[in-house]
Design a protein around this motif. Structure first.
Motif, PDB file in Angstrom:
ATOM      1  N   GLU A  63       8.564  20.512  -4.988  1.00 25.38           N
ATOM      2  CA  GLU A  63       7.777  20.885  -6.172  1.00 25.38           C
ATOM      3  C   GLU A  63       6.575  19.951  -6.352  1.00 25.38           C
ATOM      4  N   ASN A  64       6.693  18.710  -5.825  1.00 22.12           N
ATOM      5  CA  ASN A  64       5.559  17.803  -5.944  1.00 22.12           C
ATOM      6  C   ASN A  64       4.433  18.132  -4.979  1.00 22.12           C
ATOM      7  N   LEU A  65       4.732  19.015  -4.045  1.00 17.83           N
ATOM      8  CA  LEU A  65       3.713  19.439  -3.099  1.00 17.83           C
ATOM      9  C   LEU A  65       2.643  20.283  -3.794  1.00 17.83           C
ATOM     10  N   ASP A  66       2.991  20.845  -4.956  1.00 16.36           N
ATOM     11  CA  ASP A  66       2.012  21.654  -5.696  1.00 16.36           C
ATOM     12  C   ASP A  66       0.791  20.829  -6.093  1.00 16.36           C
ATOM     13  N   LYS A  67       1.028  19.540  -6.315  1.00 15.65           N
ATOM     14  CA  LYS A  67      -0.107  18.693  -6.699  1.00 15.65           C
ATOM     15  C   LYS A  67      -0.830  18.213  -5.449  1.00 15.65           C
ATOM     16  N   LYS A  68      -1.304  19.175  -4.670  1.00 12.46           N
ATOM     17  CA  LYS A  68      -1.924  18.868  -3.385  1.00 12.46           C
ATOM     18  C   LYS A  68      -3.170  17.988  -3.549  1.00 12.46           C
ATOM     19  N   GLY A  69      -3.910  18.269  -4.618  1.00 12.22           N
ATOM     20  CA  GLY A  69      -5.139  17.515  -4.851  1.00 12.22           C
ATOM     21  C   GLY A  69      -4.862  16.032  -5.049  1.00 12.22           C
ATOM     22  N   LEU A  70      -3.822  15.767  -5.833  1.00  8.82           N
ATOM     23  CA  LEU A  70      -3.440  14.378  -6.101  1.00  8.82           C
ATOM     24  C   LEU A  70      -3.036  13.674  -4.810  1.00  8.82           C
ATOM     25  N   ILE A  71      -2.226  14.365  -4.006  1.00  9.68           N
ATOM     26  CA  ILE A  71      -1.754  13.775  -2.750  1.00  9.68           C
ATOM     27  C   ILE A  71      -2.933  13.496  -1.829  1.00  9.68           C
ATOM     28  N   ASP A  72      -3.836  14.480  -1.719  1.00  8.82           N
ATOM     29  CA  ASP A  72      -4.995  14.290  -0.843  1.00  8.82           C
ATOM     30  C   ASP A  72      -5.834  13.105  -1.290  1.00  8.82           C
ATOM     31  N   TYR A  73      -6.023  13.012  -2.612  1.00  8.99           N
ATOM     32  CA  TYR A  73      -6.843  11.924  -3.135  1.00  8.99           C
ATOM     33  C   TYR A  73      -6.213  10.564  -2.808  1.00  8.99           C
ATOM     34  N   ASN A  74      -4.900  10.473  -3.059  1.00  9.67           N
ATOM     35  CA  ASN A  74      -4.216   9.207  -2.817  1.00  9.67           C
ATOM     36  C   ASN A  74      -4.167   8.847  -1.339  1.00  9.67           C
ATOM     37  N   LEU A  75      -4.003   9.871  -0.508  1.00 11.19           N
ATOM     38  CA  LEU A  75      -4.012   9.609   0.933  1.00 11.19           C
ATOM     39  C   LEU A  75      -5.371   9.089   1.367  1.00 11.19           C
ATOM     40  N   ASP A  76      -6.399   9.631   0.743  1.00  7.51           N
ATOM     41  CA  ASP A  76      -7.749   9.199   1.066  1.00  7.51           C
ATOM     42  C   ASP A  76      -7.936   7.720   0.702  1.00  7.51           C
ATOM     43  N   CYS A  77      -7.446   7.343  -0.493  1.00  3.71           N
ATOM     44  CA  CYS A  77      -7.511   5.937  -0.907  1.00  3.71           C
ATOM     45  C   CYS A  77      -6.751   5.055   0.072  1.00  3.71           C
ATOM     46  N   PHE A  78      -5.575   5.535   0.476  1.00  2.06           N
ATOM     47  CA  PHE A  78      -4.740   4.783   1.399  1.00  2.06           C
ATOM     48  C   PHE A  78      -5.472   4.560   2.716  1.00  2.06           C
ATOM     49  N   LEU A  91       0.833  -1.208   0.000  1.00  2.00           N
ATOM     50  CA  LEU A  91       0.000   0.000   0.000  1.00  2.00           C
ATOM     51  C   LEU A  91       0.867   1.257   0.000  1.00  2.00           C
ATOM     52  N   LEU A  92       1.888   1.245   0.859  1.00  2.00           N
ATOM     53  CA  LEU A  92       2.759   2.414   0.931  1.00  2.00           C
ATOM     54  C   LEU A  92       3.551   2.582  -0.363  1.00  2.00           C
ATOM     55  N   ASP A  93       3.965   1.473  -0.956  1.00  2.00           N
ATOM     56  CA  ASP A  93       4.664   1.548  -2.245  1.00  2.00           C
ATOM     57  C   ASP A  93       3.781   2.205  -3.300  1.00  2.00           C
ATOM     58  N   ALA A  94       2.508   1.813  -3.279  1.00  2.00           N
ATOM     59  CA  ALA A  94       1.587   2.383  -4.261  1.00  2.00           C
ATOM     60  C   ALA A  94       1.422   3.876  -4.040  1.00  2.00           C
ATOM     61  N   LEU A  95       1.319   4.260  -2.774  1.00  2.00           N
ATOM     62  CA  LEU A  95       1.180   5.684  -2.444  1.00  2.00           C
ATOM     63  C   LEU A  95       2.402   6.463  -2.908  1.00  2.00           C
ATOM     64  N   VAL A  96       3.582   5.927  -2.617  1.00  2.00           N
ATOM     65  CA  VAL A  96       4.826   6.603  -2.962  1.00  2.00           C
ATOM     66  C   VAL A  96       4.961   6.760  -4.470  1.00  2.00           C
ATOM     67  N   SER A  97       4.656   5.694  -5.212  1.00  2.00           N
ATOM     68  CA  SER A  97       4.880   5.796  -6.657  1.00  2.00           C
ATOM     69  C   SER A  97       3.821   6.686  -7.310  1.00  2.00           C
ATOM     70  N   SER A  98       2.598   6.671  -6.806  1.00  2.00           N
ATOM     71  CA  SER A  98       1.586   7.485  -7.491  1.00  2.00           C
ATOM     72  C   SER A  98       1.746   8.976  -7.201  1.00  2.00           C
ATOM     73  N   CYS A  99       2.301   9.332  -6.065  1.00  2.00           N
ATOM     74  CA  CYS A  99       2.475  10.763  -5.766  1.00  2.00           C
ATOM     75  C   CYS A  99       3.907  11.230  -5.966  1.00  2.00           C
ATOM     76  N   ASP A 100       4.764  10.369  -6.487  1.00  2.00           N
ATOM     77  CA  ASP A 100       6.150  10.739  -6.720  1.00  2.00           C
ATOM     78  C   ASP A 100       6.852  11.170  -5.427  1.00  2.00           C
ATOM     79  N   MET A 101       6.712  10.358  -4.396  1.00  2.00           N
ATOM     80  CA  MET A 101       7.344  10.677  -3.113  1.00  2.00           C
ATOM     81  C   MET A 101       8.675   9.941  -2.994  1.00  2.00           C
TER      82      MET A 101
END
Lengths: 278, 349
Positions: B311-326, B219-229
């Motif tokens: 710079e990836n923090l700019d995509k806040k919406g994406l991060i929030d969405y993925n965190l929600d899925c997580f 799950l964490l791997d998926a989160l990391v790769s989808s948000c470029d963390m």
């Protein structure tokens, strides 16, 4: 203690410090252009005799502020007080306008339930000696935020134009619709100004924040980075920390969920322009 | 959502049912201090006043459905047979049968040979009862004056490691059955004055005590790769021990930073919103070296902390969405866990 506030030491690392010999002169630039000359005077009896006799002029002339530290666990209470009285006398003679801050230190060694009583008693005997000088007492410990309470007060009294600064901050606070705005000096994270729209129940919150952020700054430094800004959000709270100028960090706290982070950032940029803090 | 099973169980039952870490070591090696600092929020300089432990104590640490375990602190002052717990004498079976991990604390300043010999004795007893028991050695108190440089610490660890391996090899030769393999013991350098002890416990817990370790890692791997963390941790908020992390290697500096970020965010939050502790908190911290931290409380006891480029923090919406899925996936896992543990409890009784 000086090392924690001005040189970013961790409390536990202070054990490695050696005692101060004679007088250590240091120079701190605060807020970019406010120069503080800190004279850290060693506490051994021999040095004291020297300060009070041979160096009396040198040490006690044009003092803006004297910080005197008592060890609460000291076994020679009597002679501690006698020395303090002599120092005050010398100060009154050479710089009668100086302010005096007395820190009753190492309070962590006193049992928690006794702390208030012990401090009250000590404060009473200190104020008795004050004479015409302006003396304020604080109970401090390097292990908690009490140290920041005392130093914030000290620094606050040294910053010029605090009134003007606070007027600006109050305007800004109103413009943002924020509950509270606090301005910190960036290296020490001591409070230099604040404005509030809604009163807050905890009077010691600024020291706590100073302490918390300072600890975090240290861990950032370990990771080869500097703390720049932070945004904390819950359903009912937005707290934004942002760099305002080269030497200051501003904290804006808003509890209205309709206030957006971007609006706060925009207002901070505007404040930066208005105060010419590029 | 609290599972019905856990609310009807008494505290005593939950303690008994939890997976255990057994904490052993010589007298005054710092076991209780260590346990209190990590799981009891005691500040390190206050441990000077911690009295010597005279009776074994069992403490339930995390009661979240994802990671539930207890720590059994055994005093080092007496032999096992002389101690008693809850009124009954402490047999090796009582100590080790439910235990997953033995954490043996060795004082770095003590004489290594005697310590290692004692460790081997304990291993022999423990492995007879529970052959699957995992073994961890904490070389503790590496904060003293003897250990000013990294090199001195590593030397000490190497010395103890060799000594332990030699003792265990002896043990293997003497005993007929295959009790222990000297290569399977892991060693950590720890001190309560920095993050090392937290990190050491994190490794033990995430490796051995979390039932869905692989699922969480994915799950964490998926989160990391989808948000470029860069890195992510799932923390137990109160102890700041991580229960899971993604598959990228852990470096201590980023662990420390993430753990400290939890403190800052929660402390600041608690000053301004003291009554809303059940309110989920999220935060973002930016740093001058182009990195940023994102923190999100996923339930009452767990928080996910991620390290990413700012710079990836700019995509806040994406991060929030993925965190929600997580978060959703995590709740499903926790529910699954609650069902299976209540089933197994039903089977036992």
């Amino acid at each position: 203690m000086r090392s924690i506030i001005f040189a970013d030491y961790l409390a536990r690392d202070t054990m490695r410090l050696s005692p101060t010999i004679d007088v250590e002169y240091s120079h701190v630039r605060f807020l970019g252009n406010l120069h503080l000359h800190l004279w850290d005077c060693g506490g051994q009896d021999d040095f004291y005799r020297n300060y009070l006799e041979n160096m009396r002029d040198h040490i006690f002339r044009s003092v803006e502020l004297l910080i005197y530290v008592f060890d609460i666990e000291s076994e020679e209470e009597g002679s501690d007080f006698a020395q303090f009285a002599e120092v005050l006398e010398a100060l009154e003679q050479h710089s009668p306008d100086a302010r005096v801050y007395v820190l009753v230190h190492k309070m962590d060694l006193v049992k928690e339930e006794l702390r208030d009583d012990v401090f009250e008693e000590r404060q009473a005997s200190i104020l008795e000696l004050a004479g015409r000088l302006r003396v304020a007492c604080f109970a401090t410990s390097i292990w908690d935020e009490t140290l920041y309470r005392a130093w914030s007060e000290i620094v606050y009294s040294l910053v010029p134009n605090t009134h003007m600064l606070e007027t600006h901050l109050t305007d800004f606070c109103r413009a943002c619709g924020a509950d509270e705005v606090v301005l910190f000096e960036s290296t020490t994270f001591l409070v230099i100004g604040h404005a509030a729209q809604n009163p807050h129940p905890d009077a010691h919150r600024f020291e706590k924040i100073s302490n918390i952020i300072k600890q975090f700054k240290l861990s950032c430094r370990k990771a080869q980075a500097q703390f720049e800004g932070m945004l904390v959000q819950t359903n009912t709270l937005t707290a934004l920390f942002a760099i305002l100028s080269k030497n200051t960090t501003i904290m804006v706290v808003a509890s209205d969920p309709l206030i957006h982070e971007a609006a706060l950032n925009c207002n901070i940029a505007d404040l930066r322009n208005r105060m010419n803090l590029k | 959502m609290a599972s019905p099973a856990s609310s009807s169980e008494s505290l005593e039952e939950r303690v008994q049912g939890a997976a255990r870490i057994v904490l052993m070591g010589s007298q005054r090696s710092g076991k209780t201090s260590m346990e209190r600092v990590v799981f009891g929020k005691l500040s390190p300089h206050e441990t000077l006043f911690v009295p010597a432990t005279s009776a074994p104590t069992l403490r339930l640490v995390s009661s979240s459905d994802l990671a539930r375990f207890a720590i059994f602190d055994i005093p080092g002052s007496a032999e096992l047979s002389e101690l008693s717990h809850n009124g009954s004498p402490l047999t090796p079976f009582a100590v080790f049968s439910r235990c997953r991990v033995l954490v043996y604390v060795i004082d770095a300043e003590a004489e290594p040979n005697a310590e290692c010999a004692r460790f081997a004795e304990v291993v022999e007893i423990a492995r007879k009862v529970n052959p699957r028991l995992a073994l961890e050695v904490f070389v503790h108190k590496v904060d003293g004056d003897l250990f000013l440089t990294e090199e001195q610490k590593l030397d000490c660890r190497r010395e103890i490691e060799q000594c332990v391996r030699a003792e265990l090899a002896d043990l293997k030769r003497v005993s007929q059955e295959e009790l222990v393999d000297e290569e399977e013991v892991s060693f950590s350098l720890t001190s309560i004055y920095d993050h090392s002890v937290f990190e050491a416990f994190s490794k033990v817990i995430s490796k051995r005590l979390v039932p869905q370790r692989d699922a969480l890692e994915k799950l964490l791997d998926a989160l990391v790769s989808s948000c470029d963390m860069e890195k992510s941790f799932l923390f137990d908020v109160s102890s700041k021990v991580y229960v899971a992390t993604d598959s990228a290697p852990v470096d201590s500096a980023s662990y420390e930073l993430c753990a400290d970020a939890i403190d800052v965010v929660l402390d600041v939050g608690s000053i301004y919103a003291p009554h809303l502790s059940n309110d989920a908190c999220s935060a973002a911290v930016t740093l001058s070296n182009g990195m940023a931290l994102v923190l999100d409380e996923v339930d009452a006891t767990l928080a996910v902390v991620c390290l990413l480029r700012s710079e990836n923090l700019d995509k806040k919406g994406l991060i929030d969405y993925n965190l929600d899925c997580f978060r959703k996936a995590l709740h499903q896992l926790a529910d699954l866990n609650a069902v299976s543990s209540s089933n197994s409890a039903a089977c036992c009784s």
